[in-house]
Design an enzyme around this catalytic site. Structure first.
Site, mmCIF file in Angstrom:
data_model
loop_
_atom_site.group_PDB
_atom_site.id
_atom_site.type_symbol
_atom_site.label_atom_id
_atom_site.label_comp_id
_atom_site.label_asym_id
_atom_site.label_seq_id
_atom_site.Cartn_x
_atom_site.Cartn_y
_atom_site.Cartn_z
ATOM 1 N N ASP A 1 0.972 -1.052 0.602
ATOM 2 C CA ASP A 1 0.015 0.325 0.088
ATOM 3 C C ASP A 1 1.175 1.089 -0.206
ATOM 4 O O ASP A 1 0.659 2.691 0.329
ATOM 5 C CB ASP A 1 -0.699 0.096 1.299
ATOM 6 C CG ASP A 1 -1.708 -1.103 1.467
ATOM 7 O OD1 ASP A 1 -2.977 -1.055 -0.086
ATOM 8 O OD2 ASP A 1 -1.847 -1.563 2.413
ATOM 9 N N GLY B 1 -3.636 -4.388 -4.988
ATOM 10 C CA GLY B 1 -4.370 -3.129 -5.146
ATOM 11 C C GLY B 1 -3.559 -1.967 -5.096
ATOM 12 O O GLY B 1 -3.193 -1.595 -4.827
ATOM 13 N N HIS B 2 -3.516 -1.923 -6.667
ATOM 14 C CA HIS B 2 -2.753 -0.703 -6.476
ATOM 15 C C HIS B 2 -3.833 0.684 -8.028
ATOM 16 O O HIS B 2 -4.692 0.461 -8.633
ATOM 17 C CB HIS B 2 -2.102 -0.727 -8.273
ATOM 18 C CG HIS B 2 -0.797 -1.203 -7.436
ATOM 19 N ND1 HIS B 2 0.160 -2.065 -8.510
ATOM 20 C CD2 HIS B 2 -0.465 -1.742 -6.374
ATOM 21 C CE1 HIS B 2 0.840 -3.065 -7.693
ATOM 22 N NE2 HIS B 2 0.959 -2.507 -6.526
ATOM 23 N N PRO C 1 -9.830 -1.743 7.557
ATOM 24 C CA PRO C 1 -8.901 -0.546 8.382
ATOM 25 C C PRO C 1 -7.486 -1.260 8.416
ATOM 26 O O PRO C 1 -7.210 -1.992 9.188
ATOM 27 C CB PRO C 1 -9.865 -0.037 9.135
ATOM 28 C CG PRO C 1 -10.630 -1.230 10.227
ATOM 29 C CD PRO C 1 -11.190 -1.979 8.605
ATOM 30 N N ARG C 2 -6.695 -0.547 7.688
ATOM 31 C CA ARG C 2 -5.304 -0.584 8.328
ATOM 32 C C ARG C 2 -4.538 -0.200 9.264
ATOM 33 O O ARG C 2 -4.676 0.313 9.766
ATOM 34 C CB ARG C 2 -4.285 0.037 6.733
ATOM 35 C CG ARG C 2 -4.563 -1.163 5.321
ATOM 36 C CD ARG C 2 -3.869 0.420 4.391
ATOM 37 N NE ARG C 2 -4.206 -0.117 3.194
ATOM 38 C CZ ARG C 2 -4.200 0.930 2.259
ATOM 39 N NH1 ARG C 2 -3.761 2.065 2.184
ATOM 40 N NH2 ARG C 2 -4.561 0.426 0.776
#
Length: 437
Positions: free
Chosen positions: A17, A44-45, A312-313
């Site tokens: 990320d 996921g980019h 949530p990260r």
């Protein structure tokens, strides 16, 4: 013959990320080929073209540029159904995709429906690891057990492919029930899978031969990594890793391109550190209020929520020992940093972890395993934070003095020049610096 240019590898320096997609998108303008060398739809980019925001999971980030050859390499795994959904979404944004700008390695392994199902079953049980439930680990396991199916099977062994998918789904019916998961309509799953696979099969080719031919003709290549160094199966914080090589070391292997073609290695470091899933996080912010402040509002493109999972990260402070390990192992020649504009979320002062303490010793470089990382505590230095909006700045000298001191402090600690600075998520929100700055 075209004049040959240097090849480039882009990889993530931390836990994923970092904004590799937008750095790749920016670098793609000066490269002929953009190639993914590992991972699958667990990546996921997000690429912003100005008119559209593309959420890419398997397609290389160069797809938004005209005239570029995008390649999904032999080191990748691909779910045909997910890939076709992504292709359709990208084409709906006005970008045309065909054989002139996309090729998929015939040796890339296929994520079969029952592998996704098995991932769901595992994640629902006591051995779950916070998976994206895309069947990635199961596909790589089949690859190494030499029982997997490859893209080449779509066009040459389709009956066997159908049989393997059907047998796998039927075998898992009882397991799904025991895990409390909804039963699958096997016929429907097979029909969707084969229909998508046939479309994907159109792009199948021997990509190592294609890439090496194009390189011999003077084309240059940009190798795009997925996930990041700490998640590398060989070099990351095992067992809290992904199932593929994610460092720059994996690029030649995952593409079938000799290492001699890569003279630039760009590590991407995110200045608002984050992580999705389990495992030790030495610089994690435990203060709930500060963590929410650093994470940002849910739903915004620059907030810290997983692009593939929506979770949530976990967030933390910039970790220099971890950055050093990635740079040393991958052989970085330069660093691109992202989210300088969001450092102000930390408040009036920002903490930077400059070393670790472990068992009474001071470590300047992070240890390699999760077991050792769990024994480390961070040693911080603090710098003042600027509150100016910097999203419209494009020249380094125009940054606030505190922002320049922050960038130069990182360079001093790592010894690697910072040549690109992200000040927003839009395509043009990058400050470029010369390596001798």
């Amino acid at each position: 013959m075209k004049e040959s240019c240097e090849g480039t590898i882009i990889h993530g320096n931390h836990r994923g990320d970092e904004g590799k997609g937008r750095i790749t998108d920016e670098e793609a303008a000066t490269h002929d080929i953009v190639a993914r060398f590992g991972g699958g739809q667990n990546a996921g980019h997000t690429v912003s073209t100005g008119e559209h925001e593309l959420s890419l999971h398997i397609l290389p980030s160069g797809i938004a540029h005209e005239g570029k050859m995008n390649v999904i390499g032999n080191g990748c795994v691909i779910d045909p159904v997910g890939a076709m959904d992504e292709l359709e979404q990208v084409e709906a944004s006005g970008i045309s995709i065909g054989l002139d700008n996309l090729r998929i390695s015939s040796a890339a392994h296929l994520v079969l429906p029952h592998m996704i199902s098995q991932d769901e079953i595992r994640d629902a049980g006591p051995n779950g690891q916070g998976s994206t439930k895309r069947g990635i680990a199961q596909t790589y396991a089949a690859k190494h057990m030499r029982t997997g199916k490859r893209v080449e099977d779509i066009n040459h062994s389709r009956d066997e492919l159908v049989e393997a998918a059907r047998e796998g789904l039927l075998r898992q019916a009882d397991e799904r029930k025991q895990a409390g998961l909804e039963p699958l309509d096997v016929d429907r799953e097979i029909e969707r899978f084969i229909a998508a696979a046939i479309e994907i099969g159109r792009y199948s080719t021997d990509t190592p031969l294609l890439l090496n031919r194009l390189l011999s003709e003077g084309e240059n290549i940009l190798a795009e990594g997925a996930q990041a160094y700490s998640l590398d199966i060989d070099h990351g914080m095992y067992p809290f890793t992904t199932s593929s090589g994610t460092s720059a070391l994996a690029a030649p292997q995952g593409l079938g391109v000799p290492a001699k073609h890569f003279s630039r290695i760009i590590g991407v470091a995110k200045l608002t550190q984050s992580h999705v899933g389990g495992g030790p996080f030495v610089t994690e912010i435990c203060d709930k209020e500060l963590a929410e402040q650093v994470r940002g509002p849910e739903g915004e493109i620059d907030s810290e929520f997983g692009k593939s999972t929506g979770r949530p990260r976990r967030v933390g402070h910039l970790d220099i020992p971890s950055l050093r390990r990635s740079q040393i192992t991958s052989g970085d020649t330069e660093t691109a940093v992202t989210k300088l504009d969001l450092v102000k979320r930390y408040g009036e002062m920002v903490a930077i972890c400059v070393s670790y303490e472990m068992n009474g010793d001071t470590l300047d470089v992070a240890p390699s395993s999760a077991m050792k990382l769990a024994k480390c505590t961070p040693i911080y230095e603090h710098l003042p934070v600027w509150q100016d909006d910097i999203e419209d700045i494009r020249e380094y000298e125009k940054l606030p003095v505190e922002a320049k001191s922050y960038i130069e402090f990182i360079e001093e600690l790592t010894g690697i020049p910072i040549t690109a600075i992200g000040v927003g998520y839009q395509r043009d929100q990058i400050i470029r610096r010369r390596q001798n700055t």
